[in-house]
Motif scaffolding. Sequence first.
Motif, PDB file in Angstrom:
ATOM      1  N   TYR A 173      43.298  27.161  46.148  1.00 50.31           N
ATOM      2  CA  TYR A 173      44.357  28.139  46.382  1.00 50.31           C
ATOM      3  C   TYR A 173      44.933  28.663  45.076  1.00 50.31           C
ATOM      4  O   TYR A 173      45.182  29.862  44.923  1.00 50.31           O
ATOM      5  N   ALA A 174      45.163  27.760  44.111  1.00 50.24           N
ATOM      6  CA  ALA A 174      45.746  28.182  42.840  1.00 50.24           C
ATOM      7  C   ALA A 174      44.802  29.105  42.081  1.00 50.24           C
ATOM      8  O   ALA A 174      45.226  30.136  41.531  1.00 50.24           O
ATOM      9  N   CYS A 175      43.526  28.755  42.053  1.00 51.63           N
ATOM     10  CA  CYS A 175      42.555  29.570  41.314  1.00 51.63           C
ATOM     11  C   CYS A 175      42.238  30.870  42.046  1.00 51.63           C
ATOM     12  O   CYS A 175      41.984  31.901  41.416  1.00 51.63           O
ATOM     13  N   ALA A 176      42.242  30.831  43.382  1.00 49.50           N
ATOM     14  CA  ALA A 176      42.034  32.065  44.140  1.00 49.50           C
ATOM     15  C   ALA A 176      43.172  33.040  43.895  1.00 49.50           C
ATOM     16  O   ALA A 176      42.952  34.243  43.737  1.00 49.50           O
ATOM     17  N   LEU A 177      44.400  32.532  43.836  1.00 48.13           N
ATOM     18  CA  LEU A 177      45.535  33.401  43.520  1.00 48.13           C
ATOM     19  C   LEU A 177      45.405  33.977  42.119  1.00 48.13           C
ATOM     20  O   LEU A 177      45.777  35.126  41.866  1.00 48.13           O
ATOM     21  N   SER A 178      44.858  33.187  41.194  1.00 44.93           N
ATOM     22  CA  SER A 178      44.660  33.706  39.834  1.00 44.93           C
ATOM     23  C   SER A 178      43.702  34.887  39.847  1.00 44.93           C
ATOM     24  O   SER A 178      43.840  35.818  39.041  1.00 44.93           O
ATOM     25  N   MET A 179      42.725  34.891  40.770  1.00 38.44           N
ATOM     26  CA  MET A 179      41.785  36.000  40.869  1.00 38.44           C
ATOM     27  C   MET A 179      42.465  37.234  41.460  1.00 38.44           C
ATOM     28  O   MET A 179      42.227  38.362  41.032  1.00 38.44           O
ATOM     29  N   VAL A 180      43.310  37.021  42.470  1.00 37.78           N
ATOM     30  CA  VAL A 180      44.088  38.124  43.037  1.00 37.78           C
ATOM     31  C   VAL A 180      44.934  38.783  41.950  1.00 37.78           C
ATOM     32  O   VAL A 180      44.927  40.003  41.780  1.00 37.78           O
ATOM     33  N   MET A 181      45.648  37.951  41.205  1.00 38.19           N
ATOM     34  CA  MET A 181      46.561  38.479  40.193  1.00 38.19           C
ATOM     35  C   MET A 181      45.811  39.057  39.004  1.00 38.19           C
ATOM     36  O   MET A 181      46.292  39.987  38.352  1.00 38.19           O
ATOM     37  N   SER A 182      44.627  38.536  38.725  1.00 35.79           N
ATOM     38  CA  SER A 182      43.843  39.072  37.609  1.00 35.79           C
ATOM     39  C   SER A 182      43.408  40.503  37.869  1.00 35.79           C
ATOM     40  O   SER A 182      43.395  41.339  36.962  1.00 35.79           O
ATOM     41  N   LEU A 183      43.043  40.792  39.108  1.00 39.41           N
ATOM     42  CA  LEU A 183      42.649  42.170  39.425  1.00 39.41           C
ATOM     43  C   LEU A 183      43.865  43.096  39.415  1.00 39.41           C
ATOM     44  O   LEU A 183      43.766  44.267  39.021  1.00 39.41           O
ATOM     45  N   PHE A 184      45.009  42.584  39.831  1.00 38.46           N
ATOM     46  CA  PHE A 184      46.257  43.340  39.715  1.00 38.46           C
ATOM     47  C   PHE A 184      46.586  43.602  38.247  1.00 38.46           C
ATOM     48  O   PHE A 184      46.901  44.727  37.841  1.00 38.46           O
ATOM     49  N   ILE A 185      46.481  42.550  37.426  1.00 40.78           N
ATOM     50  CA  ILE A 185      46.747  42.690  35.989  1.00 40.78           C
ATOM     51  C   ILE A 185      45.748  43.648  35.351  1.00 40.78           C
ATOM     52  O   ILE A 185      46.110  44.467  34.500  1.00 40.78           O
ATOM     53  N   ALA A 186      44.480  43.558  35.785  1.00 41.10           N
ATOM     54  CA  ALA A 186      43.448  44.439  35.237  1.00 41.10           C
ATOM     55  C   ALA A 186      43.789  45.908  35.487  1.00 41.10           C
ATOM     56  O   ALA A 186      43.570  46.772  34.623  1.00 41.10           O
ATOM     57  N   ALA A 187      44.325  46.192  36.681  1.00 39.90           N
ATOM     58  CA  ALA A 187      44.712  47.570  36.992  1.00 39.90           C
ATOM     59  C   ALA A 187      45.818  48.046  36.051  1.00 39.90           C
ATOM     60  O   ALA A 187      45.768  49.167  35.520  1.00 39.90           O
ATOM     61  N   ILE A 188      46.820  47.196  35.810  1.00 40.96           N
ATOM     62  CA  ILE A 188      47.924  47.569  34.918  1.00 40.96           C
ATOM     63  C   ILE A 188      47.422  47.755  33.487  1.00 40.96           C
ATOM     64  O   ILE A 188      47.774  48.723  32.806  1.00 40.96           O
ATOM     65  N   VAL A 189      46.583  46.831  33.035  1.00 35.32           N
ATOM     66  CA  VAL A 189      46.048  46.903  31.669  1.00 35.32           C
ATOM     67  C   VAL A 189      45.222  48.172  31.477  1.00 35.32           C
ATOM     68  O   VAL A 189      45.336  48.850  30.452  1.00 35.32           O
ATOM     69  N   ARG A 190      44.391  48.505  32.473  1.00 41.23           N
ATOM     70  CA  ARG A 190      43.551  49.695  32.325  1.00 41.23           C
ATOM     71  C   ARG A 190      44.377  50.977  32.350  1.00 41.23           C
ATOM     72  O   ARG A 190      44.138  51.902  31.566  1.00 41.23           O
ATOM     73  N   VAL A 191      45.353  51.043  33.231  1.00 43.79           N
ATOM     74  CA  VAL A 191      46.178  52.254  33.334  1.00 43.79           C
ATOM     75  C   VAL A 191      46.996  52.468  32.066  1.00 43.79           C
ATOM     76  O   VAL A 191      47.127  53.603  31.575  1.00 43.79           O
ATOM     77  N   VAL A 232      49.511  38.902  49.704  1.00 39.92           N
ATOM     78  CA  VAL A 232      49.558  40.253  50.262  1.00 39.92           C
ATOM     79  C   VAL A 232      50.210  41.203  49.269  1.00 39.92           C
ATOM     80  O   VAL A 232      49.709  42.317  49.020  1.00 39.92           O
ATOM     81  N   PHE A 233      51.305  40.776  48.678  1.00 41.67           N
ATOM     82  CA  PHE A 233      52.034  41.652  47.757  1.00 41.67           C
ATOM     83  C   PHE A 233      51.164  42.047  46.568  1.00 41.67           C
ATOM     84  O   PHE A 233      50.977  43.234  46.293  1.00 41.67           O
ATOM     85  N   PHE A 234      50.624  41.062  45.863  1.00 45.14           N
ATOM     86  CA  PHE A 234      49.835  41.375  44.671  1.00 45.14           C
ATOM     87  C   PHE A 234      48.501  42.039  45.033  1.00 45.14           C
ATOM     88  O   PHE A 234      48.007  42.895  44.296  1.00 45.14           O
ATOM     89  N   GLY A 235      47.927  41.675  46.179  1.00 46.41           N
ATOM     90  CA  GLY A 235      46.689  42.311  46.600  1.00 46.41           C
ATOM     91  C   GLY A 235      46.884  43.782  46.916  1.00 46.41           C
ATOM     92  O   GLY A 235      46.097  44.633  46.498  1.00 46.41           O
ATOM     93  N   VAL A 236      47.948  44.095  47.645  1.00 49.96           N
ATOM     94  CA  VAL A 236      48.212  45.491  48.022  1.00 49.96           C
ATOM     95  C   VAL A 236      48.587  46.322  46.812  1.00 49.96           C
ATOM     96  O   VAL A 236      48.069  47.435  46.617  1.00 49.96           O
ATOM     97  N   VAL A 237      49.478  45.806  45.959  1.00 48.73           N
ATOM     98  CA  VAL A 237      49.889  46.557  44.773  1.00 48.73           C
ATOM     99  C   VAL A 237      48.696  46.807  43.859  1.00 48.73           C
ATOM    100  O   VAL A 237      48.515  47.915  43.323  1.00 48.73           O
TER     101      VAL A 237
END
Length: 326
Positions: A173-191, A232-237
């Motif tokens: 669960y902890a590492c799966a959440l890190s993957m969710v947040m990493s893709l969210f972070i990746a979007a912010i970093v790229r933008v 849900v929050f970080f995945g949707v954002v």
Amino acid sequence: MYFRTLTIFIIISKFSGILSSNGDRSPFYQNCLKTCRKANCTDDGRSFKSAALKQQDVWCQLLQWSCREDCQYHCMWKTVDGFQERGYRIPKFHGKWPFVRFFGVQEPASAFASLLNLATHIYMHNEITKKFSVKSTPLVLFWHGFATVCMNAWTWSTIFHTRDTPFTEFMDYACALSMVMSLFIAAIVRVFHRRKKFAAALLALPTLYYVEHVRYLYSGRIDYDYNMNVNVFFGVVGSVTWLVWAGGMLVAGRKHAWRVAVFTIASGAALSLELLDFPPKRSWDAHALWHLSTAPLPLLFYRFVIDDLYYLQNSKIRDKNYLKQT
């Protein structure tokens, strides 16, 4: 990728208030369990009595199946046979469908599909490593870190589906959440890759929140509803950010952005497999099929990453040439 955790918590949240299911609640299962433990296990339920140990195969010994867990497995299947003989549906046990062990692996199909996802990330990470040096192109180092997070998450997914224990559950669960947040972070970093200080400030709070959330996960029993809301929050954002950015890039003529848009939409569409929730055919249930369906998606995402790195590399060269001319 990041939709993986989102769906896990949507499904598990259905069982957050349930301590038992039809299978493990049945008197037949409970009586079988008592008889098996009395005949084969030591008082603590962890070890086998000397004669009973010979009945356990070497793979289960290597994966450290305790006597209590071994009794639960065999009584589970005796109960399933009893239900089916009477024309009843296959029951769940402790909120999960029964799975046939394979070489001691608890959920072999899901473990295999997780391993395929891991292999895809490893392959595409090697492609990035071969094509780009860290110094030559902006964001290469970030994508190395991103791939490492994803590979770690799928490693723990494989381990968790191999052997479900409180620790492997926490790590999954902890590492799966890190993957969710990493893709969210990746979007912010790229933008905001040209505004590094702003991006760092924007990501400081989510990063600290993740650390606190992992500490909470480790502190006691998991609140699945709360975890679901976080994912849900970080995945949707994250998905909305990627889609809006990709749309802007496509309008501007950056055709390679279609891959991240299709990846995001395809990842969401794959959720329908998980929501079916049917009894496993041998070891393949909806969850395993969903993992299998996500395995090729990183090929699309990392292909976008590679094309985008080429785009940024060319932009960097153009900027240098412009400065020389001026």
